[in-house]
Design an enzyme around this catalytic site. Structure first.
Site, mmCIF file in Angstrom:
data_model
loop_
_atom_site.group_PDB
_atom_site.id
_atom_site.type_symbol
_atom_site.label_atom_id
_atom_site.label_comp_id
_atom_site.label_asym_id
_atom_site.label_seq_id
_atom_site.Cartn_x
_atom_site.Cartn_y
_atom_site.Cartn_z
ATOM 1 N N HIS A 17 0.829 -1.202 0.000
ATOM 2 C CA HIS A 17 0.000 0.000 0.000
ATOM 3 C C HIS A 17 0.866 1.256 0.000
ATOM 4 O O HIS A 17 0.593 2.221 -0.727
ATOM 5 C CB HIS A 17 -0.914 0.009 1.222
ATOM 6 N N HIS A 338 4.318 -13.696 -7.807
ATOM 7 C CA HIS A 338 2.987 -13.954 -7.257
ATOM 8 C C HIS A 338 1.920 -13.122 -7.945
ATOM 9 O O HIS A 338 0.731 -13.302 -7.702
ATOM 10 C CB HIS A 338 2.977 -13.667 -5.760
ATOM 11 N N GLN A 363 -4.237 -11.238 -6.888
ATOM 12 C CA GLN A 363 -3.168 -11.854 -7.669
ATOM 13 C C GLN A 363 -3.715 -12.842 -8.699
ATOM 14 O O GLN A 363 -3.176 -12.967 -9.807
ATOM 15 C CB GLN A 363 -2.188 -12.558 -6.723
#
Length: 443
Positions: A17, A338, A363
């Protein structure tokens, strides 16, 4: 202060973030604003290492867990963050007013809907920053909007064969959807509520600007589905700034010794946790590929040192690296990831093809888009135990790197998105122009 409005940018403390928020803050300053970046007390130390920057200030607010390193994993944390955070964020805004530094507009990130409520109660305009894709947000909207959201009315009747068709995109099955949107996720209860709060706020405040960390033309249909959406990406640290922090770092010395586009770089972000079986399959898959590789394992420790001794010059394991700088290194030819949105966007900025192995959250959706929409990589298939086996890793690397027809097509797409990213981020580019108009529109 009309020409230099004061924006308060509020973020959670996770790196995923904070990183795009830091870059947005710097871009807003370039566009003519003064910015205060605020996060929780617990996460504030991550900001204190930032170099001083003109017109950028740092601040913190409490979530009620100031001394807990892993507070976000505490039961009831989402409730505490909303309750305590609302009070302490309001106090912070009042302090700014009392010291002659009144906030002109509050920008709140995805998953902090209560910050928008604080702003509204203080008669302060606000804007939402999407740190996930517009496509993920469109999926959230289809599931949780108050009018006809699928799961607002059908939480107790989840069908695992569920599929979703959005305009201009291929069919999304369960494996392609953000896991936060699925009742099978342990985070569903908290996250579905948070997402509903975002959507309710936007429904009640239809003029709210939505800033999206994406590329111009990357998600046209999804962007069109979000009212007042504005492309402000790529929010990637140090991109196109010529910053070189490599100096004497050992893994850059290792990369310098490798041929162009020959190295497989594998990293799974700051949150994903690989099982021991998956680590073993990943390592053997990389070794058996015969290609040089740099593998980031956060908990490698002494085991990593021992493995490095056995690998010789083929491979190198490290517990941390400067990811963006590694991706931009001339030797890196593929990124096993990922597919977190920051990492996916960084691969586009750097011009590196992707092998996606998604874990959770958005993801899964990003990996779907990489393979079937954006065309800049492939998605690895898991077995019945949700493990990507070594043979599958080898197959994916061959697809992206062997120079065949599919690899050439991926290379063309990679180069396309790299050009778009470069053009968007530069002064005079689409994202910079959008941000400048945004800043100028703030009263």
């Amino acid at each position: 202060m009309k020409n230099h409005p004061h924006l308060l940018l509020v973020s959670q403390h996770a790196h995923g973030h904070l990183n795009p928020c830091i870059q947005l803050a710097l871009n807003l300053i370039r566009a003519g604003a003064r910015v205060t970046l605020a996060t929780t007390v617990n996460g504030f130390h991550k900001l204190k290492s930032l170099p001083p920057h003109h017109n950028l200030s740092l601040a913190s607010f409490s979530d009620g867990h100031d001394d807990e390193v892993n507070a976000a994993k505490t039961p009831g944390y989402v409730h505490d963050l909303r309750r305590v955070g609302s009070e302490t964020l309001a106090d912070l805004i009042h302090t700014f007013s009392q010291t002659g530094n009144k906030v002109t507009l509050l920008v709140f990130t995805l998953f902090l809907p209560w910050a928008a409520v604080v702003a509204r109660e203080l008669h302060l305009p606000s804007a939402l920053l999407l740190i996930q894709t517009a496509t993920s947000f469109s999926i959230y909207n289809r599931f949780f909007n108050s009018r006809d959201g699928i799961f607002v009315f059908n939480k107790q009747h989840f069908d695992p064969s569920i599929s979703l068709k959005l305009p201009g995109l291929p069919l999304f099955t369960q494996r392609d959807l953000p896991t936060f949107a699925l009742p099978t996720s342990p985070y569903f209860s908290d996250m579905s509520s948070v997402i509903q709060q975002h959507l309710e706020f936007l429904e009640q405040n239809p003029n709210t600007v939505v800033l999206v960390n994406t590329l111009d033309g990357l998600e046209p249909d999804s962007m069109a589905s979000i009212p007042n959406a504005m492309v402000v990406g790529p929010l990637v640290s140090s991109s196109f700034r010529g910053i070189d922090r490599r100096s004497s770092l050992y893994y850059f010395q290792w990369l310098d010794s490798k041929p162009d586009k020959s190295v497989v770089f594998a990293s799974f972000g700051s949150m994903a946790v690989l099982s021991e079986t998956q680590k073993d399959e990943l390592l053997h898959g990389l070794i058996e590929s015969g290609r040089p590789f740099l593998l980031v394992l956060r908990d490698a420790g002494e085991d990593g040192k021992l493995i490095n001794e056995k690998l010789g010059e083929q491979g190198l394991i490290t517990d941390w690296c400067l990811q963006m700088e590694v991706l931009r290194h001339r030797a890196v030819g593929c990124f096993v990831t990922h597919c977190g949105w920051n990492s996916t966007l960084e691969s586009m900025v750097a011009g590196v093809g992707v092998v996606g192995y998604p874990q959770f959250a958005d993801q899964t959706t990003n990996a779907k888009m990489v393979e079937e929409v954006w065309g800049n990589g492939v998605r690895a298939e898991v077995d019945e135990g949700m493990v990507v086996r070594r043979g599958e890793i080898g197959r994916c690397l061959e697809v992206v790197m062997d120079g065949g027809e599919r690899a050439e097509e991926i290379k063309k797409r990679v180069e396309k998105w790299k050009r778009v990213a470069e053009e968007s981020a530069q002064d005079g580019g689409s994202s910079f122009v959008s941000l400048k108009l945004f800043v100028e529109s703030i009263g």
